[in-house]
Design an enzyme around this catalytic site. Structure first.
Site, PDB file in Angstrom:
ATOM      1  N   ASP A   1     -11.460   0.001 -13.260  1.00  0.00           N
ATOM      2  CA  ASP A   1     -10.805   0.068 -11.951  1.00  0.00           C
ATOM      3  C   ASP A   1      -9.597   0.983 -12.139  1.00  0.00           C
ATOM      4  OD1 ASP A   1      -9.258  -0.271  -9.674  1.00  0.00           O
ATOM      5  OD2 ASP A   1      -8.988  -2.438  -9.911  1.00  0.00           O
TER       6      ASP A   1
ATOM      7  N   LYS B   1      -3.373   8.801  -8.171  1.00  0.00           N
ATOM      8  CA  LYS B   1      -4.617   8.638  -7.420  1.00  0.00           C
ATOM      9  C   LYS B   1      -4.506   9.207  -6.007  1.00  0.00           C
ATOM     10  CE  LYS B   1      -7.881   4.899  -6.318  1.00  0.00           C
ATOM     11  NZ  LYS B   1      -8.128   3.460  -6.526  1.00  0.00           N
TER      12      LYS B   1
ATOM     13  N   GLU C   1     -14.996   0.617  -4.500  1.00  0.00           N
ATOM     14  CA  GLU C   1     -14.236  -0.579  -4.880  1.00  0.00           C
ATOM     15  C   GLU C   1     -14.710  -1.834  -4.144  1.00  0.00           C
ATOM     16  OE1 GLU C   1     -10.211   0.736  -4.327  1.00  0.00           O
ATOM     17  OE2 GLU C   1     -10.365   2.130  -6.007  1.00  0.00           O
TER      18      GLU C   1
ATOM     19  N   ASP D   1      -8.423  -5.574   0.761  1.00  0.00           N
ATOM     20  CA  ASP D   1      -7.803  -5.157  -0.504  1.00  0.00           C
ATOM     21  C   ASP D   1      -6.359  -4.707  -0.294  1.00  0.00           C
ATOM     22  OD1 ASP D   1      -7.006  -3.927  -2.851  1.00  0.00           O
ATOM     23  OD2 ASP D   1      -8.848  -2.765  -3.129  1.00  0.00           O
TER      24      ASP D   1
HETATM   25  P1  ADP Z   1      -3.594  -1.312  -6.900  1.00  0.00           P
HETATM   26  O1  ADP Z   1      -4.985  -1.678  -6.504  1.00  0.00           O
HETATM   27  O2  ADP Z   1      -2.838  -0.573  -5.844  1.00  0.00           O
HETATM   28  O3  ADP Z   1      -3.528  -0.613  -8.215  1.00  0.00           O
HETATM   29  P2  ADP Z   1      -2.994  -4.125  -7.568  1.00  0.00           P
HETATM   30  O4  ADP Z   1      -4.195  -4.734  -6.993  1.00  0.00           O
HETATM   31  O5  ADP Z   1      -2.856  -4.160  -9.036  1.00  0.00           O
HETATM   32  O6  ADP Z   1      -2.737  -2.652  -7.024  1.00  0.00           O
HETATM   33  O7  ADP Z   1      -1.747  -4.865  -6.884  1.00  0.00           O
HETATM   34  C1  ADP Z   1      -0.442  -4.660  -7.329  1.00  0.00           C
HETATM   35  C2  ADP Z   1       0.507  -5.401  -6.415  1.00  0.00           C
HETATM   36  O8  ADP Z   1       0.222  -6.801  -6.440  1.00  0.00           O
HETATM   37  C3  ADP Z   1       1.966  -5.255  -6.833  1.00  0.00           C
HETATM   38  O9  ADP Z   1       2.755  -4.969  -5.692  1.00  0.00           O
HETATM   39  C4  ADP Z   1       2.300  -6.627  -7.380  1.00  0.00           C
HETATM   40  O10 ADP Z   1       3.680  -6.955  -7.235  1.00  0.00           O
HETATM   41  C5  ADP Z   1       1.432  -7.522  -6.509  1.00  0.00           C
HETATM   42  N1  ADP Z   1       1.229  -8.838  -7.110  1.00  0.00           N
HETATM   43  C6  ADP Z   1       0.699  -9.118  -8.323  1.00  0.00           C
HETATM   44  N2  ADP Z   1       0.731 -10.462  -8.554  1.00  0.00           N
HETATM   45  C7  ADP Z   1       1.294 -11.034  -7.450  1.00  0.00           C
HETATM   46  C8  ADP Z   1       1.628 -12.383  -7.074  1.00  0.00           C
HETATM   47  N3  ADP Z   1       1.403 -13.412  -7.897  1.00  0.00           N
HETATM   48  N4  ADP Z   1       2.203 -12.590  -5.856  1.00  0.00           N
HETATM   49  C9  ADP Z   1       2.453 -11.553  -5.037  1.00  0.00           C
HETATM   50  N5  ADP Z   1       2.178 -10.276  -5.332  1.00  0.00           N
HETATM   51  C10 ADP Z   1       1.601 -10.006  -6.522  1.00  0.00           C
HETATM   52 MG    MG Z   2      -6.978  -1.795  -6.433  1.00  0.00          MG
END
Ligand code: ADP
Ligand code: MG
Length: 637
Positions: free
Chosen positions: A16, A78, A183, A207
């Site tokens: 991913d 990205k 995705e 998402d």
């Molecule tokens: P992307 O797909 O954009 O790479 P992610 O799916 O990894 O992103 O999401 C990252 C976001 O999720 C960040 O803003 C992070 O702070 C938030 N996040 C991760 N864990 C938690 C949680 N327990 N509660 C709230 N937000 C969270």
């Molecule tokens: Mg993602």
């Protein structure tokens, strides 16, 4: 009898490649797992820093130090992949680094020159390749085997150029991207949708990540007599490319700063430009921690010691937090509304059978609640929302490698593909939502007498005129013998392979002249460029790796030492005796490593060097705290 060749055992991992975080996962008969060794965080922040000595720092460290190196730290690459400079104009204000126009209108990142390096332009594919290479290394460590193949996911709305850019990034990292999967499709796979079942189902994938929100409505059609494989069709996608968890972090930072100003008279806002980068980083980290805690508990507290007996202490309750973010969630719900309406308009009314939560920000209970209420269905949350996409990619990988039984799920072409005809109109060869792989043929002739070269412009989009669609690229069929207009018989064939990538060939039947291309998108890298970059930077031998690691360590340790010793000198008297002695000795040890490594890099054990650096980082916690408090204090003066 023949032994199975080693090649048949070559493993395929699932990746991913996220805007904020990236992960690598693997599926075998024991299950699907996201790979990380020792205590490593399985989430690798998608951040790359280009260091002064030409080396790179990737992941958590690069993210956490981003405020110190704003111009050479590249996040959200990205957003730039396979895009033209025009496409990314609206993103520029969110990116702290400089973006300039490269060849063929591409967006390139400008890495400023330093004493040791020249200014250079880096393609987003190269930035992503560093992230992919780090994941590849991680997978190799965990699985104890060389990894050269991967399934990589992309957003459902990614066009041909963006998909090709993703594949090129893989190639630069030494990974053959054997399949590109949407995705939301991967998330559905991770939940086992698509295996078994006989009824068509409609699935919403919600998402919400760090910086982007995507809502996809998929239809899953199970295999039957007329089609041998299950397939996923994207009925509609909508979203907001600037909506994510980062906004919430920012809101909390603003709240803390305004209260620090009103309660303690320290105005962080007005002096932001002079404000210590370390302090800003610290505030953002506090904010993220509060947010994460509130996903589990009813309240979270922060305590920031600002020196001179001034302490900012704050308890944030979940109620308060929820009212703070409700407008932010509204924006996501608006996009859901658009997606549902679009799906209905295009495909008729139907209800949603499953709602899948994806992305770290869907851990926030209110987000789950609002999404569930909107779709009128209990969301799927059993799997880690930040891991489901990687897990689905791994499942697809194991099916492809033959180690898991299951039908191959097919995606569909997200946008129609066609060719420019006379007067700027578009002849569509492959319609949106056709299942891949797919093939189509169109016949043309010439418009002008004696035309010996015919230019073909390949376009993608739903509109009728070329100017309203995206041109994917042009190519020419040359050397046709001169004939009157209308006489040549031109056959153009489009083939979209299983990755959703377009191959075009053209034949002039009378002369037998033939040409074929894999469309090199206007905004992508040419094959020659990929070869060159590959040769230049991504094929280093083993010893090179150690050398590289040592070079990284020298660069990073030198910076750390500079930074720590400045603060040490400034706050020496405020430090407790024991802490001071400990810190001095750790600095001395690390200096020793740097000196030896500079004299002869091969004489130094990179692990011991690394440990010395980590030891110093730990020992410097106290002086960092004092410095942060002081900078908040100075700022007021
Ligand atoms: P992307 O797909 O954009 O790479 P992610 O799916 O990894 O992103 O999401 C990252 C976001 O999720 C960040 O803003 C992070 O702070 C938030 N996040 C991760 N864990 C938690 C949680 N327990 N509660 C709230 N937000 C969270
Ligand atoms: Mg993602």
């Amino acid at each position: 009898m023949t032994e199975p060749s080693t090649d048949s055992k070559s493993l395929i991992v699932g990746i991913d490649l996220g805007t904020t975080n990236s992960l690598v996962a693997f599926n075998d008969p024991s299950g699907t797992r996201v790979l990380s060794c020792d205590d490593q965080d399985p989430m690798l922040p998608s951040v790359v820093r280009y260091n002064d000595d030409g080396s790179t720092t990737i992941g958590t460290r690069a993210r956490d130090e981003a405020t110190r190196f704003p111009h050479s730290t590249i996040h959200s690459a990205k957003r730039l992949m396979g895009r033209s400079i025009k496409d990314v104009r609206s993103d520029l204000e969110y990116l702290g680094y400089q973006i300039v126009e490269g060849e063929h209108n591409t967006a390139r990142v400008l890495i400023p020159g330093t004493e040791h390096t020249e200014v250079r332009l880096v393609s987003p594919q190269e930035v992503s390749a560093h992230i992919l290479a780090a994941l590849k290394t991680r997978a190799q460590e965990c699985l104890g085997q060389e990894i050269t193949k991967a399934v990589v996911t992309v957003p459902a709305y990614f066009d041909d150029a963006q998909r090709q850019a993703t594949r090129d990034a893989g190639r630069l990292a030494g990974l053959e991207v054997v399949r590109i999967v949407n995705e939301p499709t991967a998330a559905a796979l991770a939940y086992g949708l698509g295996t078994g079942g006989t009824e068509p189902r409609t699935i919403a994938v919600f998402d919400l990540g760090g910086g982007t929100f995507d809502i996809s409505i998929l239809r899953l059609t199970p295999s039957d007599d007329s089609n041998p494989t299950d397939f996923f069709q994207v009925l509609a996608t909508a979203g907001d490319t600037h909506l994510g968890g980062d906004d919430v972090d920012h809101q909390l930072v603003q709240l803390f700063m305004s209260e620090i100003r009103s309660q303690l008279g320290i105005d962080i806002n007005t002096s932001e430009h002079t404000f210590d980068a370390q302090t800003r980083t610290a505030l953002a980290q506090f904010a993220r921690a509060v947010k994460h805690t509130l996903s589990e508990r009813e309240a979270a507290s922060v305590r920031i010691d600002l020196g001179n007996d001034r302490v900012y202490e704050r308890k944030v309750t979940r109620d308060e937090f929820e009212s703070m973010i409700s407008g932010w969630i509204d924006r996501a719900m608006d996009a859901c509304d658009r997606a549902i309406r679009d799906a209905k308009k295009q495909h008729g009314g139907e209800s949603i059978d499953a709602l899948i939560m994806v992305g770290g920000s869907t851990r926030i209970p209110l987000v789950r609640q609002r999404a569930g209420a909107f779709f009128g269905i209990e969301p799927y949350t059993a799997l880690d929302p930040d891991k489901v996409v990687a897990m689905g990619a791994a499942i697809q990988a194991s099916i492809l490698s033959g180690s898991t039984k299951g039908s191959l799920l097919l995606d569909v072409v997200p946008l129609s593909l066609g060719i420019e005809t006379a007067g700027g109109a578009v002849a569509k060869l492959i319609m949106r939502n056709s299942t891949v792989p797919t093939r189509a043929i169109e016949r043309f002739s010439t418009q002008v007498d004696g035309q010996v070269n015919i230019k073909l412009n390949i376009v993608q989009g739903e509109r009728e005129m070329v100017e309203d669609c995206r041109s994917l690229g042009e190519f020419e069929l040359r050397g046709i013998p001169p004939m009157p207009a209308g006489v040549p018989k031109l056959v153009v064939e489009f083939l979209v392979d299983a990755n959703g990538i377009l191959n075009v060939s053209a034949l002039e039947e009378r002369s037998g002249k033939r040409t074929s291309v894999q469309v090199v998108p206007n905004h992508g890298l040419t094959n020659e460029e990929v070869d060159r970059i590959e040769a230049e930077s991504f094929t280093h031998a083993r010893s090179d790796m150690t050398r590289h690691q040592i070079a990284d360590l020298i660069a990073n340790s030198t910076l750390d030492l500079k930074w720590i010793s400045e603060r040490f000198e400034k706050h020496r008297d405020e430090l407790e005796q024991g802490v001071r002695a400990d810190l001095e000795s750790k600095m001395e040890t690390l200096r020793g490593f740097i000196q030896s490594a500079q004299a002869d890099w091969s004489s130094v054990d990179p692990n011991a060097f690394h440990d010395a650096k980590e030891d110093l980082d730990r020992a410097s916690m106290r002086v960092q705290e004092i410095a942060i408090a002081a900078s908040l204090r100075d700022d007021q003066d």
